[in-house]
Structures are given as structure tokens and as C-alpha cells.
Motif scaffolding. Structure first.
Motif, short mmCIF file in Angstrom:
data_model
loop_
_atom_site.label_atom_id
_atom_site.label_comp_id
_atom_site.label_asym_id
_atom_site.label_seq_id
_atom_site.Cartn_x
_atom_site.Cartn_y
_atom_site.Cartn_z
N VAL A 11 0.85 -1.20 0.00
CA VAL A 11 0.00 0.00 0.00
C VAL A 11 0.88 1.25 0.00
O VAL A 11 0.60 2.23 -0.70
N MET A 12 1.96 1.21 0.77
CA MET A 12 2.88 2.36 0.81
C MET A 12 3.57 2.57 -0.53
O MET A 12 3.81 3.71 -0.93
N ILE A 13 3.86 1.49 -1.23
CA ILE A 13 4.47 1.63 -2.56
C ILE A 13 3.48 2.31 -3.50
O ILE A 13 3.87 3.17 -4.31
N PHE A 14 2.21 1.97 -3.40
CA PHE A 14 1.19 2.68 -4.17
C PHE A 14 1.17 4.16 -3.76
O PHE A 14 0.94 5.03 -4.59
N GLY A 15 1.43 4.42 -2.49
CA GLY A 15 1.52 5.80 -2.01
C GLY A 15 2.68 6.55 -2.65
O GLY A 15 2.58 7.74 -2.97
N ILE A 16 3.80 5.85 -2.85
CA ILE A 16 4.95 6.47 -3.53
C ILE A 16 4.56 6.82 -4.96
O ILE A 16 4.85 7.92 -5.44
N VAL A 17 3.90 5.90 -5.64
CA VAL A 17 3.44 6.16 -7.01
C VAL A 17 2.48 7.35 -7.00
O VAL A 17 2.56 8.25 -7.84
N GLY A 18 1.57 7.38 -6.03
CA GLY A 18 0.61 8.47 -5.92
C GLY A 18 1.27 9.81 -5.62
O GLY A 18 0.74 10.85 -5.99
N ALA A 19 2.42 9.79 -4.98
CA ALA A 19 3.13 11.04 -4.71
C ALA A 19 3.68 11.64 -6.00
O ALA A 19 3.82 12.86 -6.12
N VAL A 20 3.97 10.79 -6.97
CA VAL A 20 4.53 11.26 -8.24
C VAL A 20 3.45 11.57 -9.26
O VAL A 20 3.54 12.54 -10.01
N VAL A 21 2.41 10.75 -9.30
CA VAL A 21 1.34 10.92 -10.29
C VAL A 21 0.25 11.82 -9.71
O VAL A 21 -0.29 11.54 -8.65
N PRO A 22 -0.06 12.91 -10.41
CA PRO A 22 -1.10 13.82 -9.90
C PRO A 22 -2.45 13.12 -9.80
O PRO A 22 -2.74 12.19 -10.53
N ALA A 23 -3.27 13.58 -8.89
CA ALA A 23 -4.64 13.14 -8.67
C ALA A 23 -4.75 11.76 -8.03
O ALA A 23 -5.84 11.22 -7.94
N PRO A 25 -3.72 9.46 -4.46
CA PRO A 25 -3.26 9.69 -3.09
C PRO A 25 -1.80 9.27 -2.94
O PRO A 25 -1.41 8.22 -3.44
N GLY A 26 -1.02 10.08 -2.26
CA GLY A 26 0.39 9.79 -2.11
C GLY A 26 0.77 9.62 -0.66
O GLY A 26 0.56 8.56 -0.06
N SER A 27 1.33 10.68 -0.09
CA SER A 27 1.82 10.61 1.29
C SER A 27 0.70 10.30 2.28
O SER A 27 0.94 9.66 3.30
N SER A 28 -0.51 10.72 1.96
CA SER A 28 -1.62 10.43 2.87
C SER A 28 -1.89 8.92 2.92
O SER A 28 -2.23 8.37 3.97
N LEU A 29 -1.71 8.23 1.81
CA LEU A 29 -1.88 6.78 1.78
C LEU A 29 -0.81 6.09 2.64
O LEU A 29 -1.10 5.12 3.35
N PRO A 50 8.30 6.79 12.46
CA PRO A 50 7.76 6.84 11.10
C PRO A 50 6.51 7.71 11.00
O PRO A 50 6.27 8.35 9.98
N LEU A 51 5.73 7.74 12.07
CA LEU A 51 4.51 8.56 12.06
C LEU A 51 4.87 10.05 11.98
O LEU A 51 4.28 10.79 11.19
N ILE A 52 5.84 10.46 12.76
CA ILE A 52 6.28 11.86 12.75
C ILE A 52 6.91 12.20 11.40
O ILE A 52 6.60 13.24 10.80
N VAL A 53 7.79 11.33 10.91
CA VAL A 53 8.46 11.57 9.62
C VAL A 53 7.43 11.68 8.50
O VAL A 53 7.49 12.59 7.67
N THR A 54 6.46 10.78 8.50
CA THR A 54 5.45 10.81 7.44
C THR A 54 4.55 12.03 7.55
O THR A 54 4.15 12.60 6.54
N GLY A 55 4.23 12.45 8.76
CA GLY A 55 3.46 13.69 8.94
C GLY A 55 4.21 14.89 8.39
O GLY A 55 3.63 15.73 7.69
N VAL A 56 5.51 14.95 8.66
CA VAL A 56 6.34 16.04 8.12
C VAL A 56 6.40 15.95 6.60
O VAL A 56 6.30 16.96 5.90
#
Length: 171
Positions: A11-23, A25-29, A50-56
């Protein structure tokens, strides 16, 4: 427990993809996956770093998203009309090409839509085609650079999660 862990990493890897591709979900995922891991572990103490780092990272991603397009637009001499056109182009490109090209249509629309939208918006403002093209390219380049930075930030957040939680799961 390992199956849940690796599922959340996917799921986090999909989040990385989402951080690069507009529209998408990225970091929120990534943040949601970390919170789910905390719930599964019944302890948020183990995931505090990791929670603090991801929030930042999430906050930085929002800032980068805004600033990258803005700086690219200003460097290219774009007006607000070009920026509005790029946003409208993103939406129209994503939704307009969705039914026309079911495979790759939305992605192609997200790439071409902002460029064409920025050019049209800027041309409506300045009535100079060369200036409009320069502004459109500046906005798109700024946005692409911003998306790449967001992708790197997302990779860092996932790496911190794996580094801090892997020993808990596999020891």
C-alpha cells in the motif's frame, strides 16, 4: 503478522506512485498504512518515528506541490491565468480522456491537460502565442519537478517505516 506487514508495505508503494502521479493519493496513503500498522500492533509507541516523519513529509509535499508549480510559472513569466488554465487542463485532461482512452487516457490527460490549459489560459491573458507556450512549459516543468521531489520524500517516509519496524516483525 508478516502478511499484514507486507500488505501495508505494498500500500505504501502505491503511495509512492501516488506522490509522483497527480490526482492519486500519495503521502496520505502512506500515513494511513502506518496508522493501520499501529492499530494492528496495538501500540503507537513503536511507530512514533515513522509517524512523525510521514506527517512532516505530508506537510512538505503540500508545500512542494504548491511552490513547485508557482516557481516554475513565475520563472517562465506566467500569469495567474496560465496557472488557472493548468489546473483546469489537469481536471479536463483527466476526466476528458478517461472514456476516450481507457488504458493510459487519464495519465496522458494529466500530462497534456495542464500544458494545453496553461497555454490557452496564458494566451487569453497576453495574446502572445510564444509567451503562452513558454509559460505553459514553465508550469509543467515546475509541476513535474515538484512531483519528483514528492516521490523522493515518500520514498524516505517508507524507508524510515521499514527501517524502524522490520526488526519488530522479523525477530
Amino acid at each position: 503478522m508478516q502478511i499484514i506487514y507486507w500488505s501495508l508495505v505494498v500500500v505504501m508503494i502505491f503511495g509512492i506512485v501516488g506522490a509522483v502521479v497527480p490526482a492519486l493519493p500519495g503521502s496520505s496513503l502512506i500515513l494511513i498504512a502506518i496508522v493501520i500498522w499501529g492499530v494492528v500492533q496495538k501500540s503507537f509507541a513503536a511507530i512514533s518515528t515513522p509517524l512523525i516523519v510521514t506527517g512532516v513529509v505530508l506537510l512538505l509535499s503540500i508545500g512542494v506541490d504548491f511552490l513547485a508549480g508557482y516557481i516554475g510559472a513565475k520563472k517562465a513569466g506566467a500569469s495567474n491565468w496560465g496557472q488557472i488554465g493548468a489546473f483546469v487542463g489537469l481536471i479536463v485532461g483527466f476526466l476528458g480522456l478517461l472514456p476516450a482512452l481507457p488504458v493510459g487516457g487519464p495519465l496522458l490527460g494529466m500530462l497534456l491537460g495542464p500544458l494545453l490549459g496553461a497555454i490557452i489560459g496564458e494566451y487569453l491573458y497576453c495574446k502572445n502565442f510564444q509567451t503562452a507556450i513558454k509559460a505553459g512549459i514553465g508550469i509543467v516543468v515546475g509541476t513535474v519537478v515538484g512531483n519528483l521531489i514528492q516521490g523522493l520524500l515518500a520514498i524516505a517516509a517508507v524507508a524510515v517505516f521499514i527501517y524502524t519496524t522490520y526488526p519488530q516483525v522479523f525477530n
